[in-house]
Scaffold this motif. Structure first.
Motif, PDB file in Angstrom:
ATOM      1  N   TYR A   1       1.194  -0.709  -0.081  1.00 35.83           N
ATOM      2  CA  TYR A   1       0.175  -0.292   0.126  1.00 35.83           C
ATOM      3  C   TYR A   1       1.185   1.024   0.103  1.00 35.83           C
ATOM      4  CZ  TYR A   1      -3.371  -3.163   1.211  1.00 35.83           C
ATOM      5  OH  TYR A   1      -4.838  -4.264   1.323  1.00 35.83           O
ATOM      6  N   ALA A   2      -0.028   2.172  -0.715  1.00 36.66           N
ATOM      7  CA  ALA A   2       1.266   2.852  -0.545  1.00 36.66           C
ATOM      8  C   ALA A   2       1.269   3.961   1.427  1.00 36.66           C
ATOM      9  CB  ALA A   2       0.160   4.623  -0.930  1.00 36.66           C
ATOM     10  N   GLU A   3       2.086   4.413   1.535  1.00 34.53           N
ATOM     11  CA  GLU A   3       2.651   4.661   3.149  1.00 34.53           C
ATOM     12  C   GLU A   3       1.460   5.274   3.368  1.00 34.53           C
ATOM     13  OE1 GLU A   3       5.778   6.716   6.708  1.00 34.53           O
ATOM     14  OE2 GLU A   3       5.742   7.354   4.215  1.00 34.53           O
ATOM     15  N   SER A   4       0.860   6.379   3.428  1.00 39.69           N
ATOM     16  CA  SER A   4      -0.560   7.464   2.907  1.00 39.69           C
ATOM     17  C   SER A   4      -1.573   6.524   3.573  1.00 39.69           C
ATOM     18  CB  SER A   4      -0.916   8.326   2.782  1.00 39.69           C
ATOM     19  OG  SER A   4      -1.161   7.672   1.530  1.00 39.69           O
ATOM     20  N   THR A   5      -1.710   5.464   2.613  1.00 44.92           N
ATOM     21  CA  THR A   5      -3.018   4.708   2.919  1.00 44.92           C
ATOM     22  C   THR A   5      -2.396   3.729   4.373  1.00 44.92           C
ATOM     23  OG1 THR A   5      -3.373   5.014   1.295  1.00 44.92           O
ATOM     24  CG2 THR A   5      -4.199   2.756   1.862  1.00 44.92           C
ATOM     25  N   ALA A   6      -1.510   2.816   4.261  1.00 45.67           N
ATOM     26  CA  ALA A   6      -1.245   1.869   5.147  1.00 45.67           C
ATOM     27  C   ALA A   6      -1.152   2.534   6.918  1.00 45.67           C
ATOM     28  CB  ALA A   6       0.246   1.479   5.410  1.00 45.67           C
ATOM     29  N   LYS A   7      -1.139   3.518   6.644  1.00 45.52           N
ATOM     30  CA  LYS A   7      -1.149   4.116   7.889  1.00 45.52           C
ATOM     31  C   LYS A   7      -1.922   4.932   8.315  1.00 45.52           C
ATOM     32  CE  LYS A   7       2.166   8.274   8.161  1.00 45.52           C
ATOM     33  NZ  LYS A   7       3.851   9.316   8.305  1.00 45.52           N
ATOM     34  N   LYS A   8      -2.776   5.101   7.386  1.00 49.89           N
ATOM     35  CA  LYS A   8      -4.423   5.052   7.870  1.00 49.89           C
ATOM     36  C   LYS A   8      -5.456   4.526   8.509  1.00 49.89           C
ATOM     37  CE  LYS A   8      -7.792   5.794   4.559  1.00 49.89           C
ATOM     38  NZ  LYS A   8      -8.734   6.540   3.417  1.00 49.89           N
ATOM     39  N   TYR A   9      -4.721   2.628   7.639  1.00 52.30           N
ATOM     40  CA  TYR A   9      -5.417   1.937   7.650  1.00 52.30           C
ATOM     41  C   TYR A   9      -4.816   1.010   9.209  1.00 52.30           C
ATOM     42  CZ  TYR A   9      -6.723   0.972   3.014  1.00 52.30           C
ATOM     43  OH  TYR A   9      -7.553   0.281   2.261  1.00 52.30           O
ATOM     44  N   VAL A  10      -3.505   1.216   9.302  1.00 52.49           N
ATOM     45  CA  VAL A  10      -3.706   1.072  10.663  1.00 52.49           C
ATOM     46  C   VAL A  10      -3.283   2.093  12.159  1.00 52.49           C
ATOM     47  CG1 VAL A  10      -1.326   0.720  11.970  1.00 52.49           C
ATOM     48  CG2 VAL A  10      -1.210   0.077   9.885  1.00 52.49           C
ATOM     49  N   GLY A  11      -3.880   3.558  11.906  1.00 53.68           N
ATOM     50  CA  GLY A  11      -4.005   4.043  12.923  1.00 53.68           C
ATOM     51  C   GLY A  11      -5.528   3.786  13.167  1.00 53.68           C
ATOM     52  N   HIS A  12      -6.415   3.677  12.481  1.00 59.57           N
ATOM     53  CA  HIS A  12      -7.914   2.929  12.526  1.00 59.57           C
ATOM     54  C   HIS A  12      -7.956   1.517  12.874  1.00 59.57           C
ATOM     55  CE1 HIS A  12      -8.227   7.159  10.588  1.00 59.57           C
ATOM     56  NE2 HIS A  12      -8.654   7.550  11.295  1.00 59.57           N
ATOM     57  N   GLY A  13      -7.171   0.502  12.883  1.00 60.46           N
ATOM     58  CA  GLY A  13      -7.065  -0.981  13.515  1.00 60.46           C
ATOM     59  C   GLY A  13      -8.280  -1.331  12.867  1.00 60.46           C
ATOM     60  N   GLN A  14      -8.194  -0.637  10.724  1.00 60.48           N
ATOM     61  CA  GLN A  14      -8.701  -1.493  10.492  1.00 60.48           C
ATOM     62  C   GLN A  14      -8.197  -2.737   9.290  1.00 60.48           C
ATOM     63  OE1 GLN A  14      -9.425   2.295   7.808  1.00 60.48           O
ATOM     64  NE2 GLN A  14     -11.678   2.494   8.886  1.00 60.48           N
ATOM     65  N   TYR A  15      -8.323  -3.352  10.293  1.00 63.22           N
ATOM     66  CA  TYR A  15      -7.397  -4.793   9.895  1.00 63.22           C
ATOM     67  C   TYR A  15      -8.301  -5.944   8.624  1.00 63.22           C
ATOM     68  CZ  TYR A  15     -10.706  -6.894  13.089  1.00 63.22           C
ATOM     69  OH  TYR A  15     -12.174  -8.082  13.589  1.00 63.22           O
ATOM     70  N   LYS A  16      -9.995  -5.583   9.191  1.00 58.69           N
ATOM     71  CA  LYS A  16     -10.665  -5.983   8.351  1.00 58.69           C
ATOM     72  C   LYS A  16     -10.386  -5.339   6.810  1.00 58.69           C
ATOM     73  CE  LYS A  16     -14.673  -6.639  11.977  1.00 58.69           C
ATOM     74  NZ  LYS A  16     -15.767  -6.840  11.941  1.00 58.69           N
ATOM     75  N   LEU A  17     -10.039  -4.830   6.503  1.00 56.97           N
ATOM     76  CA  LEU A  17     -10.051  -4.430   5.582  1.00 56.97           C
ATOM     77  C   LEU A  17      -8.859  -4.677   4.276  1.00 56.97           C
ATOM     78  CD1 LEU A  17     -10.384  -0.329   5.139  1.00 56.97           C
ATOM     79  CD2 LEU A  17     -12.138  -1.865   4.824  1.00 56.97           C
ATOM     80  N   VAL A  18      -8.092  -5.592   5.530  1.00 58.77           N
ATOM     81  CA  VAL A  18      -6.600  -6.533   4.795  1.00 58.77           C
ATOM     82  C   VAL A  18      -6.611  -7.509   5.099  1.00 58.77           C
ATOM     83  CG1 VAL A  18      -5.572  -4.258   5.082  1.00 58.77           C
ATOM     84  CG2 VAL A  18      -5.042  -5.742   7.121  1.00 58.77           C
ATOM     85  N   VAL A  19      -7.412  -8.615   6.111  1.00 57.77           N
ATOM     86  CA  VAL A  19      -7.727  -9.800   6.721  1.00 57.77           C
ATOM     87  C   VAL A  19      -7.512 -10.460   5.335  1.00 57.77           C
ATOM     88  CG1 VAL A  19      -9.210 -10.230   7.505  1.00 57.77           C
ATOM     89  CG2 VAL A  19      -7.285 -11.113   8.487  1.00 57.77           C
ATOM     90  N   ARG A  20      -8.103 -10.463   4.435  1.00 58.49           N
ATOM     91  CA  ARG A  20      -8.334 -11.333   3.310  1.00 58.49           C
ATOM     92  C   ARG A  20      -7.490 -11.515   2.338  1.00 58.49           C
ATOM     93  NH1 ARG A  20     -13.203  -8.218   1.348  1.00 58.49           N
ATOM     94  NH2 ARG A  20     -12.010  -7.880   0.321  1.00 58.49           N
ATOM     95  N   HIS A  21      -6.148 -10.503   2.481  1.00 58.20           N
ATOM     96  CA  HIS A  21      -5.030 -10.531   1.168  1.00 58.20           C
ATOM     97  C   HIS A  21      -3.615 -11.041   2.439  1.00 58.20           C
ATOM     98  CE1 HIS A  21      -8.028  -8.642  -1.252  1.00 58.20           C
ATOM     99  NE2 HIS A  21      -8.218  -7.977  -0.234  1.00 58.20           N
ATOM    100  N   ILE A  22      -4.162 -11.639   3.480  1.00 66.27           N
ATOM    101  CA  ILE A  22      -2.519 -12.118   4.044  1.00 66.27           C
ATOM    102  C   ILE A  22      -2.008 -13.154   4.187  1.00 66.27           C
ATOM    103  CG2 ILE A  22      -3.215 -10.676   6.037  1.00 66.27           C
ATOM    104  CD1 ILE A  22      -3.917 -13.081   7.966  1.00 66.27           C
ATOM    105  N   THR A  23      -1.064 -13.309   4.275  1.00 58.54           N
ATOM    106  CA  THR A  23       0.166 -14.182   4.511  1.00 58.54           C
ATOM    107  C   THR A  23       0.791 -14.565   5.251  1.00 58.54           C
ATOM    108  OG1 THR A  23       2.154 -15.569   2.632  1.00 58.54           O
ATOM    109  CG2 THR A  23       1.313 -13.510   2.832  1.00 58.54           C
ATOM    110  N   LYS A  24       1.761 -15.531   5.410  1.00 58.36           N
ATOM    111  CA  LYS A  24       2.405 -16.155   7.125  1.00 58.36           C
ATOM    112  C   LYS A  24       3.947 -14.820   6.343  1.00 58.36           C
ATOM    113  CE  LYS A  24       1.202 -19.043   9.422  1.00 58.36           C
ATOM    114  NZ  LYS A  24       0.222 -19.610  10.932  1.00 58.36           N
ATOM    115  N   SER A  25       3.805 -14.586   7.580  1.00 53.96           N
ATOM    116  CA  SER A  25       5.349 -13.693   7.504  1.00 53.96           C
ATOM    117  C   SER A  25       6.491 -14.209   8.281  1.00 53.96           C
ATOM    118  CB  SER A  25       4.722 -11.728   8.026  1.00 53.96           C
ATOM    119  OG  SER A  25       6.339 -11.187   8.131  1.00 53.96           O
TER     120      SER A  25
END
Length: 81
Positions: A51-75
């Motif tokens: 994600y663009a840094e600004s978008t990622a910071k917004k998602y993280v800052g608002h705790g919006q894990y539901k917006l990204v959890v469908r697109h995850i993999t083990k890290s």
């Protein structure tokens, strides 16, 4: 440790405890840390999408894990919290 924005999440049904992203970069994945419901072991994930840094910071800052959890993999990036 890399420069990161880290957000502690409120209790949720997926047992995701923290979200994070890198700061000072143009693009970043979003990192998630949770605990297994069955074993209690730590689990580390990251998005498959960067994600663009600004978008990622917004998602993280608002705790919006539901917006990204469908697109995850083990890290392989662990122990950041």
């Amino acid at each position: 440790m890399k420069n990161m924005k880290i957000k502690k999440l409120t209790e949720n049904t997926r047992n995701i405890l923290y979200m994070a992203c890198l700061v000072g970069v143009e693009r970043t994945v979003i990192y998630l840390h949770g605990v297994s419901k069955t074993t209690g072991e730590n689990q580390w994930y990251e998005t498959k999408i960067d994600y663009a840094e600004s978008t990622a910071k917004k998602y993280v800052g608002h705790g919006q894990y539901k917006l990204v959890v469908r697109h995850i993999t083990k890290s392989s990036f662990t122990d950041w919290v």
